[in-house]
Design a protein around this motif. Sequence first.
Motif, PDB file in Angstrom:
ATOM      1  N   ILE A   1      48.327 -47.055 -32.413  1.00 10.61           N
ATOM      2  CA  ILE A   1      48.027 -48.438 -32.780  1.00 10.61           C
ATOM      3  C   ILE A   1      48.358 -48.617 -34.259  1.00 10.61           C
ATOM      4  N   SER A   2      49.245 -49.576 -34.539  1.00 11.76           N
ATOM      5  CA  SER A   2      49.658 -49.863 -35.917  1.00 11.76           C
ATOM      6  C   SER A   2      49.331 -51.305 -36.254  1.00 11.76           C
ATOM      7  N   GLY A   3      48.630 -51.531 -37.369  1.00  8.50           N
ATOM      8  CA  GLY A   3      48.318 -52.869 -37.839  1.00  8.50           C
ATOM      9  C   GLY A   3      49.228 -53.252 -38.990  1.00  8.50           C
ATOM     10  N   PHE A   4      49.444 -54.549 -39.171  1.00 12.08           N
ATOM     11  CA  PHE A   4      50.316 -55.054 -40.228  1.00 12.08           C
ATOM     12  C   PHE A   4      49.628 -56.194 -40.967  1.00 12.08           C
ATOM     13  N   HIS A   5      50.002 -56.365 -42.251  1.00 15.30           N
ATOM     14  CA  HIS A   5      49.517 -57.489 -43.049  1.00 15.30           C
ATOM     15  C   HIS A   5      50.574 -57.846 -44.074  1.00 15.30           C
ATOM     16  N   ASP A   6      50.420 -59.036 -44.696  1.00 12.88           N
ATOM     17  CA  ASP A   6      51.417 -59.473 -45.672  1.00 12.88           C
ATOM     18  C   ASP A   6      50.960 -59.154 -47.097  1.00 12.88           C
ATOM     19  N   ALA A   7      51.804 -59.508 -48.068  1.00  5.16           N
ATOM     20  CA  ALA A   7      51.523 -59.196 -49.468  1.00  5.16           C
ATOM     21  C   ALA A   7      50.839 -60.334 -50.203  1.00  5.16           C
ATOM     22  N   THR A   8      50.583 -61.467 -49.538  1.00  2.00           N
ATOM     23  CA  THR A   8      49.953 -62.590 -50.219  1.00  2.00           C
ATOM     24  C   THR A   8      48.440 -62.428 -50.206  1.00  2.00           C
ATOM     25  N   GLY A   9      47.794 -62.918 -51.244  1.00  2.00           N
ATOM     26  CA  GLY A   9      46.341 -62.854 -51.308  1.00  2.00           C
ATOM     27  C   GLY A   9      45.844 -61.490 -51.736  1.00  2.00           C
ATOM     28  N   ASP A  10      44.590 -61.233 -51.447  1.00  2.00           N
ATOM     29  CA  ASP A  10      43.931 -59.991 -51.830  1.00  2.00           C
ATOM     30  C   ASP A  10      44.377 -58.856 -50.911  1.00  2.00           C
ATOM     31  N   ALA A  11      44.988 -57.827 -51.482  1.00  2.00           N
ATOM     32  CA  ALA A  11      45.527 -56.706 -50.702  1.00  2.00           C
ATOM     33  C   ALA A  11      44.421 -55.975 -49.934  1.00  2.00           C
ATOM     34  N   ALA A  12      43.266 -55.792 -50.555  1.00  2.00           N
ATOM     35  CA  ALA A  12      42.167 -55.083 -49.894  1.00  2.00           C
ATOM     36  C   ALA A  12      41.642 -55.880 -48.694  1.00  2.00           C
ATOM     37  N   GLN A  13      41.527 -57.208 -48.851  1.00  2.00           N
ATOM     38  CA  GLN A  13      41.072 -58.048 -47.731  1.00  2.00           C
ATOM     39  C   GLN A  13      42.093 -58.029 -46.598  1.00  2.00           C
ATOM     40  N   ASN A  14      43.377 -58.097 -46.945  1.00  2.00           N
ATOM     41  CA  ASN A  14      44.428 -58.067 -45.929  1.00  2.00           C
ATOM     42  C   ASN A  14      44.391 -56.757 -45.152  1.00  2.00           C
ATOM     43  N   ALA A  15      44.258 -55.653 -45.868  1.00  2.00           N
ATOM     44  CA  ALA A  15      44.210 -54.343 -45.218  1.00  2.00           C
ATOM     45  C   ALA A  15      42.975 -54.231 -44.320  1.00  2.00           C
TER      46      ALA A  15
ATOM     47  N   GLU B   1      38.866 -42.333 -26.513  1.00  2.00           N
ATOM     48  CA  GLU B   1      39.149 -42.467 -27.943  1.00  2.00           C
ATOM     49  C   GLU B   1      40.007 -41.313 -28.456  1.00  2.00           C
ATOM     50  N   SER B   2      39.873 -40.156 -27.849  1.00  2.00           N
ATOM     51  CA  SER B   2      40.647 -38.992 -28.281  1.00  2.00           C
ATOM     52  C   SER B   2      42.148 -39.164 -28.053  1.00  2.00           C
ATOM     53  N   GLN B   3      42.547 -40.082 -27.201  1.00  2.00           N
ATOM     54  CA  GLN B   3      43.964 -40.324 -26.933  1.00  2.00           C
ATOM     55  C   GLN B   3      44.522 -41.481 -27.758  1.00  2.00           C
ATOM     56  N   ILE B   4      43.697 -42.057 -28.630  1.00  2.00           N
ATOM     57  CA  ILE B   4      44.116 -43.210 -29.431  1.00  2.00           C
ATOM     58  C   ILE B   4      44.267 -42.779 -30.887  1.00  2.00           C
ATOM     59  N   GLU B   5      45.428 -43.091 -31.452  1.00  2.00           N
ATOM     60  CA  GLU B   5      45.693 -42.804 -32.860  1.00  2.00           C
ATOM     61  C   GLU B   5      45.803 -44.126 -33.608  1.00  2.00           C
ATOM     62  N   LEU B   6      44.905 -44.326 -34.583  1.00  2.00           N
ATOM     63  CA  LEU B   6      44.957 -45.519 -35.435  1.00  2.00           C
ATOM     64  C   LEU B   6      45.760 -45.170 -36.688  1.00  2.00           C
ATOM     65  N   LYS B   7      46.835 -45.906 -36.910  1.00  2.00           N
ATOM     66  CA  LYS B   7      47.653 -45.664 -38.096  1.00  2.00           C
ATOM     67  C   LYS B   7      47.190 -46.573 -39.228  1.00  2.00           C
ATOM     68  N   LYS B   8      47.492 -46.164 -40.461  1.00  2.00           N
ATOM     69  CA  LYS B   8      47.123 -46.946 -41.633  1.00  2.00           C
ATOM     70  C   LYS B   8      47.854 -48.283 -41.591  1.00  2.00           C
ATOM     71  N   PRO B   9      47.156 -49.404 -41.906  1.00  2.00           N
ATOM     72  CA  PRO B   9      47.825 -50.710 -41.904  1.00  2.00           C
ATOM     73  C   PRO B   9      49.032 -50.726 -42.839  1.00  2.00           C
ATOM     74  N   GLU B  10      50.096 -51.361 -42.377  1.00  2.00           N
ATOM     75  CA  GLU B  10      51.329 -51.453 -43.158  1.00  2.00           C
ATOM     76  C   GLU B  10      51.493 -52.867 -43.689  1.00  2.00           C
ATOM     77  N   GLN B  11      52.042 -52.958 -44.896  1.00  2.00           N
ATOM     78  CA  GLN B  11      52.309 -54.260 -45.512  1.00  2.00           C
ATOM     79  C   GLN B  11      53.759 -54.630 -45.245  1.00  2.00           C
ATOM     80  N   ILE B  12      53.988 -55.917 -44.883  1.00  2.00           N
ATOM     81  CA  ILE B  12      55.354 -56.386 -44.697  1.00  2.00           C
ATOM     82  C   ILE B  12      55.672 -57.423 -45.755  1.00  2.00           C
ATOM     83  N   ALA B  13      56.952 -57.584 -46.048  1.00  2.00           N
ATOM     84  CA  ALA B  13      57.393 -58.545 -47.059  1.00  2.00           C
ATOM     85  C   ALA B  13      57.782 -59.852 -46.392  1.00  2.00           C
ATOM     86  N   GLY B  14      57.859 -60.916 -47.190  1.00  2.00           N
ATOM     87  CA  GLY B  14      58.293 -62.211 -46.677  1.00  2.00           C
ATOM     88  C   GLY B  14      57.161 -63.206 -46.638  1.00  2.00           C
ATOM     89  N   ASN B  15      57.541 -64.500 -46.625  1.00  2.00           N
ATOM     90  CA  ASN B  15      56.507 -65.531 -46.565  1.00  2.00           C
ATOM     91  C   ASN B  15      56.995 -66.761 -45.814  1.00  2.00           C
TER      92      ASN B  15
END
Length: 182
Positions: free
Chosen positions: A117-131, A152-166
């Motif tokens: 499972i991979s989450g994504f967020h943008d670069a606008t606003g507060d980076a900590a809140q987005n993450a 749960e043992s079969q689920i891997e949570l990846k660190k949220p990634e930031q994407i560019a663009g607006n």
Amino acid sequence: MFSQDDDSQQRVALFLVFGLIAIVVSSVLVFGVKHRGVSAKVADAPAVQVVAAPGMAAVPASSAATTQAASDAASVKVEQGIVKFYFASGKADLAAGASEALLDVVKGAQAGRKVAISGFHDATGDAAQNAELAKQRALAVRDALMASGVPESQIELKKPEQIAGNTSASDAEARRVEISLQ
């Protein structure tokens, strides 16, 4: 000076004007609610768009126009074997149709494959809140998988990634969580 007849005529005129205004306002509200009720039902319909990939079952697709019209609404897409959950701005609620989109992922996990499972967020606003919001969205997807029987043992949570663009298209991409089988 004014006579009592003038006062009563003014009262009648005011009563008629306010009555007419009330009728117009109530008509607009009634028409708006009826019209909005139909629009809301269309917007609340599962906005699932599918591109079938080998080994993935088809999920009923709605029109692309509905998906575009509700670009800020939560939706689910399956593209090239990856399930993509799109979230409304500032929310971590799963879209209608999430359970159907997860069926093949659950089957893959039951066959012994890991789920990433991979989450994504943008670069606008507060980076900590987005993450943090990206993390909450990923956890919502994880919880849905666990509720469907994936350990749960079969689920891997990846660190949220930031994407560019607006642009509005990249805004939607920034509000997504992807699931893939490994």
